[in-house]
Design a protein around this motif. Structure first.
Motif, PDB file in Angstrom:
ATOM      1  N   GLN A   1       0.831  -1.198   0.000  1.00 45.35           N
ATOM      2  CA  GLN A   1       0.000   0.000   0.000  1.00 45.35           C
ATOM      3  C   GLN A   1       0.865   1.248   0.000  1.00 45.35           C
ATOM      4  OE1 GLN A   1      -2.285   0.597   3.567  1.00 45.35           O
ATOM      5  NE2 GLN A   1      -4.041   1.281   2.381  1.00 45.35           N
ATOM      6  N   LEU A   2       1.971   1.207   0.739  1.00 41.72           N
ATOM      7  CA  LEU A   2       2.863   2.360   0.780  1.00 41.72           C
ATOM      8  C   LEU A   2       3.874   2.269  -0.348  1.00 41.72           C
ATOM      9  CD1 LEU A   2       3.551   2.864   4.566  1.00 41.72           C
ATOM     10  CD2 LEU A   2       1.705   3.741   3.156  1.00 41.72           C
ATOM     11  N   SER A   3       4.386   3.416  -0.747  1.00 44.91           N
ATOM     12  CA  SER A   3       5.338   3.453  -1.843  1.00 44.91           C
ATOM     13  C   SER A   3       6.709   3.007  -1.379  1.00 44.91           C
ATOM     14  CB  SER A   3       5.446   4.889  -2.372  1.00 44.91           C
ATOM     15  OG  SER A   3       6.062   5.704  -1.387  1.00 44.91           O
TER      16      SER A   3
ATOM     17  N   GLU B   1     -14.437  -7.099 -10.072  1.00 43.27           N
ATOM     18  CA  GLU B   1     -13.738  -7.177  -8.789  1.00 43.27           C
ATOM     19  C   GLU B   1     -12.393  -6.457  -8.851  1.00 43.27           C
ATOM     20  OE1 GLU B   1     -14.926  -8.097  -6.053  1.00 43.27           O
ATOM     21  OE2 GLU B   1     -16.621  -9.376  -6.534  1.00 43.27           O
ATOM     22  N   PHE B   2     -11.666  -6.602  -9.950  1.00 41.73           N
ATOM     23  CA  PHE B   2     -10.389  -5.891 -10.068  1.00 41.73           C
ATOM     24  C   PHE B   2     -10.621  -4.377 -10.105  1.00 41.73           C
ATOM     25  CE2 PHE B   2      -8.969  -9.995 -12.168  1.00 41.73           C
ATOM     26  CZ  PHE B   2      -8.260 -10.425 -11.067  1.00 41.73           C
ATOM     27  N   ALA B   3     -11.703  -3.957 -10.759  1.00 40.27           N
ATOM     28  CA  ALA B   3     -12.021  -2.526 -10.773  1.00 40.27           C
ATOM     29  C   ALA B   3     -12.332  -2.034  -9.369  1.00 40.27           C
ATOM     30  CB  ALA B   3     -13.200  -2.262 -11.706  1.00 40.27           C
ATOM     31  N   ALA B   4     -13.053  -2.847  -8.585  1.00 39.20           N
ATOM     32  CA  ALA B   4     -13.352  -2.470  -7.203  1.00 39.20           C
ATOM     33  C   ALA B   4     -12.067  -2.378  -6.381  1.00 39.20           C
ATOM     34  CB  ALA B   4     -14.312  -3.481  -6.580  1.00 39.20           C
ATOM     35  N   ALA B   5     -11.139  -3.306  -6.639  1.00 33.47           N
ATOM     36  CA  ALA B   5      -9.852  -3.255  -5.939  1.00 33.47           C
ATOM     37  C   ALA B   5      -9.116  -1.960  -6.250  1.00 33.47           C
ATOM     38  CB  ALA B   5      -8.996  -4.459  -6.335  1.00 33.47           C
ATOM     39  N   LEU B   6      -9.159  -1.551  -7.503  1.00 35.22           N
ATOM     40  CA  LEU B   6      -8.437  -0.337  -7.896  1.00 35.22           C
ATOM     41  C   LEU B   6      -9.144   0.926  -7.426  1.00 35.22           C
ATOM     42  CD1 LEU B   6      -7.268  -1.491 -11.426  1.00 35.22           C
ATOM     43  CD2 LEU B   6      -5.830  -1.040  -9.420  1.00 35.22           C
ATOM     44  N   ARG B   7     -10.452   0.869  -7.249  1.00 37.02           N
ATOM     45  CA  ARG B   7     -11.129   2.028  -6.643  1.00 37.02           C
ATOM     46  C   ARG B   7     -10.670   2.206  -5.191  1.00 37.02           C
ATOM     47  NH1 ARG B   7     -15.554   0.066  -9.636  1.00 37.02           N
ATOM     48  NH2 ARG B   7     -16.438  -1.021  -7.825  1.00 37.02           N
ATOM     49  N   ALA B   8     -10.443   1.096  -4.513  1.00 39.19           N
ATOM     50  CA  ALA B   8      -9.972   1.179  -3.129  1.00 39.19           C
ATOM     51  C   ALA B   8      -8.511   1.588  -3.060  1.00 39.19           C
ATOM     52  CB  ALA B   8     -10.173  -0.173  -2.430  1.00 39.19           C
TER      53      ALA B   8
ATOM     54  N   GLY C   1      -3.129   2.149  -6.761  1.00 38.99           N
ATOM     55  CA  GLY C   1      -1.767   1.718  -7.039  1.00 38.99           C
ATOM     56  C   GLY C   1      -1.526   0.242  -6.861  1.00 38.99           C
ATOM     57  N   TYR C   2      -2.575  -0.558  -6.668  1.00 42.44           N
ATOM     58  CA  TYR C   2      -2.417  -1.975  -6.373  1.00 42.44           C
ATOM     59  C   TYR C   2      -2.141  -2.742  -7.674  1.00 42.44           C
ATOM     60  CZ  TYR C   2      -3.567  -6.515  -4.281  1.00 42.44           C
ATOM     61  OH  TYR C   2      -3.546  -7.814  -3.843  1.00 42.44           O
ATOM     62  N   LEU C   3      -0.893  -3.074  -7.909  1.00 43.28           N
ATOM     63  CA  LEU C   3      -0.480  -3.623  -9.195  1.00 43.28           C
ATOM     64  C   LEU C   3      -1.059  -5.008  -9.465  1.00 43.28           C
ATOM     65  CD1 LEU C   3       3.258  -2.514  -9.456  1.00 43.28           C
ATOM     66  CD2 LEU C   3       1.231  -1.469 -10.470  1.00 43.28           C
ATOM     67  N   ALA C   4      -1.305  -5.793  -8.435  1.00 42.09           N
ATOM     68  CA  ALA C   4      -1.918  -7.099  -8.668  1.00 42.09           C
ATOM     69  C   ALA C   4      -3.276  -6.949  -9.329  1.00 42.09           C
ATOM     70  CB  ALA C   4      -2.053  -7.859  -7.347  1.00 42.09           C
ATOM     71  N   ALA C   5      -4.016  -5.909  -8.939  1.00 48.61           N
ATOM     72  CA  ALA C   5      -5.317  -5.662  -9.557  1.00 48.61           C
ATOM     73  C   ALA C   5      -5.160  -5.096 -10.965  1.00 48.61           C
ATOM     74  CB  ALA C   5      -6.145  -4.721  -8.694  1.00 48.61           C
ATOM     75  N   VAL C   6      -4.118  -4.302 -11.199  1.00 46.37           N
ATOM     76  CA  VAL C   6      -3.861  -3.803 -12.552  1.00 46.37           C
ATOM     77  C   VAL C   6      -3.587  -4.973 -13.497  1.00 46.37           C
ATOM     78  CG1 VAL C   6      -2.378  -2.352 -13.987  1.00 46.37           C
ATOM     79  CG2 VAL C   6      -2.970  -1.609 -11.668  1.00 46.37           C
ATOM     80  N   GLU C   7      -2.773  -5.926 -13.013  1.00 48.26           N
ATOM     81  CA  GLU C   7      -2.478  -7.107 -13.839  1.00 48.26           C
ATOM     82  C   GLU C   7      -3.740  -7.927 -14.077  1.00 48.26           C
ATOM     83  OE1 GLU C   7      -1.857 -11.263 -14.552  1.00 48.26           O
ATOM     84  OE2 GLU C   7      -2.414 -10.458 -12.587  1.00 48.26           O
TER      85      GLU C   7
ATOM     86  N   ARG D   1      -1.468  -1.905 -22.280  1.00 52.64           N
ATOM     87  CA  ARG D   1      -1.102  -0.715 -21.499  1.00 52.64           C
ATOM     88  C   ARG D   1      -0.984  -1.071 -20.014  1.00 52.64           C
ATOM     89  NH1 ARG D   1      -4.899   1.800 -24.883  1.00 52.64           N
ATOM     90  NH2 ARG D   1      -6.487   1.700 -23.223  1.00 52.64           N
ATOM     91  N   ASP D   2      -1.944  -1.839 -19.528  1.00 49.13           N
ATOM     92  CA  ASP D   2      -1.900  -2.218 -18.119  1.00 49.13           C
ATOM     93  C   ASP D   2      -0.657  -3.036 -17.803  1.00 49.13           C
ATOM     94  OD1 ASP D   2      -4.252  -0.950 -17.414  1.00 49.13           O
ATOM     95  OD2 ASP D   2      -5.501  -2.738 -17.667  1.00 49.13           O
ATOM     96  N   LEU D   3      -0.374  -4.022 -18.648  1.00 52.30           N
ATOM     97  CA  LEU D   3       0.778  -4.880 -18.369  1.00 52.30           C
ATOM     98  C   LEU D   3       2.088  -4.110 -18.491  1.00 52.30           C
ATOM     99  CD1 LEU D   3      -0.328  -8.217 -20.059  1.00 52.30           C
ATOM    100  CD2 LEU D   3      -0.046  -7.768 -17.618  1.00 52.30           C
ATOM    101  N   ARG D   4       2.146  -3.184 -19.430  1.00 54.99           N
ATOM    102  CA  ARG D   4       3.351  -2.357 -19.526  1.00 54.99           C
ATOM    103  C   ARG D   4       3.561  -1.559 -18.242  1.00 54.99           C
ATOM    104  NH1 ARG D   4       2.313  -0.151 -23.993  1.00 54.99           N
ATOM    105  NH2 ARG D   4       1.410   1.807 -23.267  1.00 54.99           N
ATOM    106  N   ALA D   5       2.466  -1.044 -17.670  1.00 55.35           N
ATOM    107  CA  ALA D   5       2.576  -0.304 -16.410  1.00 55.35           C
ATOM    108  C   ALA D   5       3.045  -1.211 -15.283  1.00 55.35           C
ATOM    109  CB  ALA D   5       1.224   0.319 -16.060  1.00 55.35           C
ATOM    110  N   VAL D   6       2.562  -2.440 -15.268  1.00 59.17           N
ATOM    111  CA  VAL D   6       2.957  -3.374 -14.207  1.00 59.17           C
ATOM    112  C   VAL D   6       4.438  -3.698 -14.303  1.00 59.17           C
ATOM    113  CG1 VAL D   6       2.666  -5.712 -13.314  1.00 59.17           C
ATOM    114  CG2 VAL D   6       0.653  -4.352 -13.899  1.00 59.17           C
ATOM    115  N   VAL D   7       4.912  -4.098 -15.492  1.00 61.81           N
ATOM    116  CA  VAL D   7       6.312  -4.536 -15.591  1.00 61.81           C
ATOM    117  C   VAL D   7       7.272  -3.368 -15.467  1.00 61.81           C
ATOM    118  CG1 VAL D   7       5.665  -6.559 -16.960  1.00 61.81           C
ATOM    119  CG2 VAL D   7       6.400  -4.454 -18.134  1.00 61.81           C
ATOM    120  N   THR D   8       6.800  -2.159 -15.762  1.00 62.73           N
ATOM    121  CA  THR D   8       7.665  -0.994 -15.565  1.00 62.73           C
ATOM    122  C   THR D   8       7.964  -0.799 -14.086  1.00 62.73           C
ATOM    123  OG1 THR D   8       6.843   0.102 -17.546  1.00 62.73           O
ATOM    124  CG2 THR D   8       7.857   1.499 -15.874  1.00 62.73           C
ATOM    125  N   ARG D   9       6.961  -1.023 -13.261  1.00 63.41           N
ATOM    126  CA  ARG D   9       7.144  -0.833 -11.822  1.00 63.41           C
ATOM    127  C   ARG D   9       7.610  -2.092 -11.114  1.00 63.41           C
ATOM    128  NH1 ARG D   9       1.770   1.709  -9.532  1.00 63.41           N
ATOM    129  NH2 ARG D   9       2.909   1.310  -7.590  1.00 63.41           N
TER     130      ARG D   9
END
Length: 455
Positions: free
Chosen positions: A61-63, A253-260, A263-269, A286-294
């Motif tokens: 949750q924290l950076s 469900e993944f959208a609900a996770a990201l609303r909460a 930055g939760y990358l597991a939900a982005v994936e 686009r989503d996967l590129r964001a995940v592997v970048t971070r």
């Protein structure tokens, strides 16, 4: 299982759990941590392709910057008070968390050194240090050591939430499923909360009790209060929906996770998988590129590469695979057992003989259904299908409803000329989840067509 209980440490990485930082300081300085295996790893029913049984995964949750600041404060505190055993144990767990947040396994040796110092300062009743060593061992995929250290911690403090959680995870990863169920049930009685609920749900899922797994996760959702907990539990519900082919439900469900927790990358994936399944391949990329970048872990890199390949971008895919190989090399140098990752990746994208060596090495250490599946697939890649079938049946024998496992068995059966069995298992894989893999789902459909039955 009652939802109105005090919160415990959140679960570790992979499908089993989601480690993250909690608020609060130890000795007014130390960061209060949860723990767990880093993932390319660890225990999801559909871990990122090429990942461990794991977990397969989950992100904090924290950076990383917030954690880095906390580590700096801890280091300053310990220079002034080097006899603070709790501070050393917390620093060790902080390094494990930093490795998870950054995908940098170089933090593991630092964690080991800090935890060793915690035991040197207080060698007797130091349950926190042993719980930290258990978490570190799990992160390095040494699950036998993780179980041993968790047991040592619990011998000192039977109610330790971290040690109870790692113990469940280690038993799962070792393939000791009845013991894992007993451990999860015991933990629910003495340290209930989201970490236990989610583990209990996962063990039920492994046994094929998906309705019970869903019920327990819904119960966990009622007890989730902060955004990190809400995101984690919604993501687990998303994974459960995804594993049974409900792409729309999973996406919700993944959208609900990201609303909460945006930055939760597991939900982005997870969102990327759901998008690809519903035709939005550009959004998935686009989503996967964001995940592997971070978080450039092998499982996510492989998934991204396979989706790139599916749209004809094989050159870009090859670059993702090269990064995955580099990560494995660095992880091995930092004490991580990477044989499961190597076996799964190399069977499809690398040296098939190396895949088999790695799978056999992992099987020598532990007999989980995920390792059985990896060994079956590596044997198949090397043309040893009769032997492979024994392990594929073992992987599917617990009751776990996993499309990739059934696909692997079906392809092995096809190679052996067992046409009826192959049709049965390939059909079952596609019924479970027709979009289970950008690489393998089309191959399953083609194999069924060649067997005389369209999917």
């Amino acid at each position: 299982m009652r939802p109105d209980r005090p919160k415990a440490a959140r679960p570790p990485a992979g499908r089993l759990a989601r480690p993250l930082l909690t608020a609060g300081l130890v000795a007014a300085l130390a960061v209060g941590l949860t723990f767990g295996a880093t993932l390319a790893m660890s225990g999801r029913s559909n871990p990122p392709p090429g990942s461990g049984p794991v977990p397969a995964a989950a992100f904090g949750q924290l950076s990383s910057a917030s954690l880095t600041a906390g580590i700096g404060q801890l280091q300053e505190h310990l220079r002034a008070q080097p006899q603070d055993a709790t501070g050393w144990a917390t620093l060790g767990l902080s390094y494990v968390e930093q490795a998870r947040l950054t995908a940098d396994p170089a933090y593991y040796p630092k964690a080991a050194a800090a935890l060793a110092e915690a035991l040197r300062v207080r060698p007797g009743d130091n349950d926190a240090a042993h719980a930290g060593l258990a978490a570190l061992a799990a992160a390095r995929h040494d699950f036998a050591a993780a179980l041993n250290e968790a047991n040592r911690s619990l011998a000192i403090n039977p109610f330790g939430a971290r040690a109870l959680a790692v113990r469940i995870d280690a038993l799962v990863e070792l393939g000791r499923y009845p013991a894992a169920m007993a451990a999860a049930t015991h933990a629910d009685k003495i340290a209930p909360g989201i970490p236990v609920f989610t583990r209990l749900a996962y063990v039920n899922e492994l046994y094929g009790r998906t309705a019970e797994a869903h019920r327990v996760l819904e119960l966990a959702l009622t007890s989730a209060a902060d955004p990190g907990d809400l995101a984690y539990v919604h993501a687990q519900l998303g994974e459960l929906a995804w594993s049974h082919g409900d792409a729309a439900g999973a996406g919700g469900e993944f959208a609900a996770a990201l609303r909460a927790d945006p930055g939760y990358l597991a939900a982005v994936e997870g969102q990327a998988r759901a998008r690809a399944a519903t035709g939005d391949v550009a959004g998935a990329l686009r989503d996967l590129r964001a995940v592997v970048t971070r978080l450039p872990l092998p499982g996510y890199l492989t998934e991204y590469g396979e989706l790139l390949t599916s749209v004809g971008r094989s050159g870009e895919a090859a670059r993702q695979y090269a990064v995955a190989r580099t990560w494995v090399t660095l992880a091995k140098a930092s004490g991580v057992a990477t044989d499961l990752e190597t076996a799964l990746f190399a069977a499809d994208h690398g040296d098939k003989a190396a895949a088999l060596r790695a799978a056999r090495a992992e099987w020598a250490r532990r007999h989980s259904i995920h390792v059985a599946d990896a060994l079956a697939w590596a044997l198949h890649a090397n043309g040893r299908d009769a032997e492979a079938l024994t392990y594929a049946r073992r992987a599917n024998g617990l009751g776990y409803r996993n499309a990739m496992f059934r696909y692997h068995q079906g392809m092995i059966e096809k190679s052996l000329g067992r046409a009826a069995d192959a049709r049965r298992d390939l059909t079952a894989a596609l019924r479970l989840n027709p979009n289970f893999s950008a690489l393998h789902a089309p191959l399953a459909k083609a194999a069924l067509t060649s067997l005389g039955r369209a999917s």
